[in-house]
Design a protein around this motif. Structure first.
Motif, PDB file in Angstrom:
ATOM      1  N   SER A  11      76.373  90.151  29.943  1.00  0.00           N
ATOM      2  CA  SER A  11      76.563  90.474  28.547  1.00  0.00           C
ATOM      3  C   SER A  11      75.506  91.489  28.161  1.00  0.00           C
ATOM      4  O   SER A  11      74.604  91.809  28.922  1.00  0.00           O
ATOM      5  CB  SER A  11      76.408  89.205  27.703  1.00  0.00           C
TER       6      SER A  11
ATOM      7  N   ALA B 225      73.087  91.170  26.050  1.00  0.00           N
ATOM      8  CA  ALA B 225      71.824  90.444  26.127  1.00  0.00           C
ATOM      9  C   ALA B 225      71.875  89.507  27.328  1.00  0.00           C
ATOM     10  O   ALA B 225      72.862  88.807  27.530  1.00  0.00           O
ATOM     11  CB  ALA B 225      71.579  89.655  24.840  1.00  0.00           C
TER      12      ALA B 225
ATOM     13  N   ARG C  62      71.489  86.315  29.206  1.00  0.00           N
ATOM     14  CA  ARG C  62      71.467  84.932  28.750  1.00  0.00           C
ATOM     15  C   ARG C  62      70.580  84.111  29.686  1.00  0.00           C
ATOM     16  O   ARG C  62      70.843  84.018  30.892  1.00  0.00           O
ATOM     17  CB  ARG C  62      72.887  84.371  28.687  1.00  0.00           C
TER      18      ARG C  62
ATOM     19  N   THR D  83      60.166  85.215  25.439  1.00  0.00           N
ATOM     20  CA  THR D  83      61.547  85.475  25.824  1.00  0.00           C
ATOM     21  C   THR D  83      62.483  85.403  24.622  1.00  0.00           C
ATOM     22  O   THR D  83      63.384  86.229  24.464  1.00  0.00           O
ATOM     23  CB  THR D  83      62.003  84.470  26.898  1.00  0.00           C
ATOM     24  N   ALA D  84      62.259  84.400  23.776  1.00  0.00           N
ATOM     25  CA  ALA D  84      63.134  84.225  22.611  1.00  0.00           C
ATOM     26  C   ALA D  84      63.020  85.389  21.640  1.00  0.00           C
ATOM     27  O   ALA D  84      63.946  85.635  20.853  1.00  0.00           O
ATOM     28  CB  ALA D  84      62.792  82.912  21.903  1.00  0.00           C
TER      29      ALA D  84
ATOM     30  N   ALA E 111      67.368  89.763  25.268  1.00  0.00           N
ATOM     31  CA  ALA E 111      67.542  88.448  25.881  1.00  0.00           C
ATOM     32  C   ALA E 111      68.025  87.439  24.845  1.00  0.00           C
ATOM     33  O   ALA E 111      67.750  87.565  23.652  1.00  0.00           O
ATOM     34  CB  ALA E 111      66.228  87.966  26.493  1.00  0.00           C
ATOM     35  N   GLU E 112      68.736  86.440  25.328  1.00  0.00           N
ATOM     36  CA  GLU E 112      69.170  85.321  24.490  1.00  0.00           C
ATOM     37  C   GLU E 112      68.915  84.029  25.253  1.00  0.00           C
ATOM     38  O   GLU E 112      69.458  83.835  26.340  1.00  0.00           O
ATOM     39  CB  GLU E 112      70.649  85.436  24.150  1.00  0.00           C
TER      40      GLU E 112
ATOM     41  N   VAL F  17      69.732  80.522  25.942  1.00  0.00           N
ATOM     42  CA  VAL F  17      70.903  79.710  25.653  1.00  0.00           C
ATOM     43  C   VAL F  17      70.708  78.250  26.035  1.00  0.00           C
ATOM     44  O   VAL F  17      71.456  77.382  25.585  1.00  0.00           O
ATOM     45  CB  VAL F  17      72.158  80.269  26.365  1.00  0.00           C
TER      46      VAL F  17
ATOM     47  N   ALA G  75      63.387  78.379  19.966  1.00  0.00           N
ATOM     48  CA  ALA G  75      64.731  78.856  20.303  1.00  0.00           C
ATOM     49  C   ALA G  75      65.741  77.879  19.719  1.00  0.00           C
ATOM     50  O   ALA G  75      66.343  77.069  20.446  1.00  0.00           O
ATOM     51  CB  ALA G  75      64.891  78.974  21.816  1.00  0.00           C
TER      52      ALA G  75
ATOM     53  N   ALA H 107      69.284  77.273  21.293  1.00  0.00           N
ATOM     54  CA  ALA H 107      69.425  76.915  22.707  1.00  0.00           C
ATOM     55  C   ALA H 107      69.850  75.467  22.869  1.00  0.00           C
ATOM     56  O   ALA H 107      69.404  74.589  22.129  1.00  0.00           O
ATOM     57  CB  ALA H 107      68.110  77.158  23.436  1.00  0.00           C
TER      58      ALA H 107
END
Length: 345
Positions: free
Chosen positions: A7, A9, A11, A28-29, A34-35, A37, A54, A57
């Motif tokens: 994707s 971002a 994941r 990271t968040a 980036a996402e 999850v 996050a 997540a």
């Protein structure tokens, strides 16, 4: 490169959100590319803290559940060192790109398996050699690469403090990966041998203080002093070149890098009775370069995400991590043999 379709971002799933894992998660968040999850930890307080960083997540307590999640494209592994190999291997076998906190593994055989697994599956494998992303060390690394320091002759590092005491790895295993990664970036050739001496004062079999000398192919050396049983907190590295010398003192609030125009040069005059008499000591200016501040951990996770998105090896890839683990393993043998020189395969 993996054939997995990414994707926009990347994941990410986080495995382990203890004290350091939360620092990684925080960075990271916050990354635009980036996402996060999914987050995995067995402790409810850790998951609660992770939820604040996050909130979107999914929280799980079983790592297999996270790895089975098709939404997870890449995994950040921040568990205890003895579990690095097990979790990282499971993630690679599940088809995930992997970032592992240092060290990559505890043995060279384990690290080699991870590197091989990532290569065969076309996955990115990165290790958290944080100092390679520190702006001060990056500056000195560029000076060395540009030849500004001349031929690098040796590196000396001191990483000591009072605590944190660990019971599943000695002070060298815990602290030295940082400086070994820096040394192998600065010194030409590969490390060929190590001699390490230490002592376990607090717990039998777990050295609290270690002095080690690593020898490289061209005769250069790196000397490391690691301890969690010291009255001072010192994070200092000295790089000695044939033209100039540099220090990085991470405890300095602002002026972390100093470059010294110091050295010993052959004299242009003739007629000296001895070699020593034909040498002159040069002591020039001390330069404190202006280095833009940046959080190394943020730069580190940015590199991981970029390597995944771009399908390229990270700056500190699996091979970089493997080289450090080989030195750590040889140092353990040297410690067990009372400081004997141990060859690094």
């Amino acid at each position: 490169m993996s054939s997995f379709a990414f994707s926009e971002a990347v994941r990410i799933g986080h495995v382990g959100v203890g004290r350091w894992g939360l620092n990684l998660l925080r960075n990271t968040a916050a990354l635009p590319g980036a996402e996060v999850v999914a987050v995995c930890d067995r402790r409810d307080p850790a998951l609660a803290a992770a939820a604040r960083l996050a909130p979107g997540a999914r929280a799980v307590r079983d790592v297999d559940a996270l790895l089975a999640d098709a939404a997870v494209e890449a995994v950040v592994v921040a568990v205890e060192t003895p579990l690095h190999y097990e979790v990282a291997l499971a993630a690679l076998e599940a088809g995930k790109h992997v970032f592992v906190e240092k060290p990559l593994a505890q043995t060279a055989a384990e690290a080699e398996r991870l590197v091989r697994e990532a290569r065969e599956r076309g996955l990115r494998l990165m290790v958290g050699h944080l100092l390679r992303y520190h702006p001060a060390f990056r500056h000195v690394e560029r000076l060395a690469a540009d030849g500004a320091l001349g031929e690098i002759r040796y590196v000396h590092s001191m990483r000591v403090n009072l605590g944190v005491v660990r019971d599943r790895e000695n002070a060298f295993d815990s602290l030295a990966p940082h400086d070994l990664a820096v040394a192998q970036a600065l010194l030409p050739g590969r490390p060929v041998a190590v001699a390490a001496q230490g002592q376990a004062f607090l717990q039998p079999g777990v050295e609290d203080v270690v002095f080690a000398t690593v020898t490289y192919e061209g005769g250069q050396i790196a000397h490391l002093h690691c301890s969690w049983l010291d009255p001072h907190k010192v994070r200092r590295t000295t790089v000695v070149g044939s033209e100039k010398m540099a220090t990085v003192d991470d405890m300095e609030p602002a002026e972390k890098v100093r470059v010294y125009d110091k050295g010993i040069d052959p004299s242009a005059e003739a007629g000296y009775a001895s070699f020593a008499g034909a040498l002159t000591v040069r002591s020039g200016d001390i330069v404190v370069p202006r280095i833009a501040p940046a959080e190394p951990l943020r730069l580190e996770v940015e590199e991981f995400v970029a390597s995944v998105r771009e399908g390229r090896p990270a700056l500190t890839d699996g091979d970089d991590g493997l080289a450090v683990v080989r030195v750590l393993e040889a140092a353990r043998r040297s410690l067990a043999e009372g400081g004997a020189r141990v060859e690094i395969p």
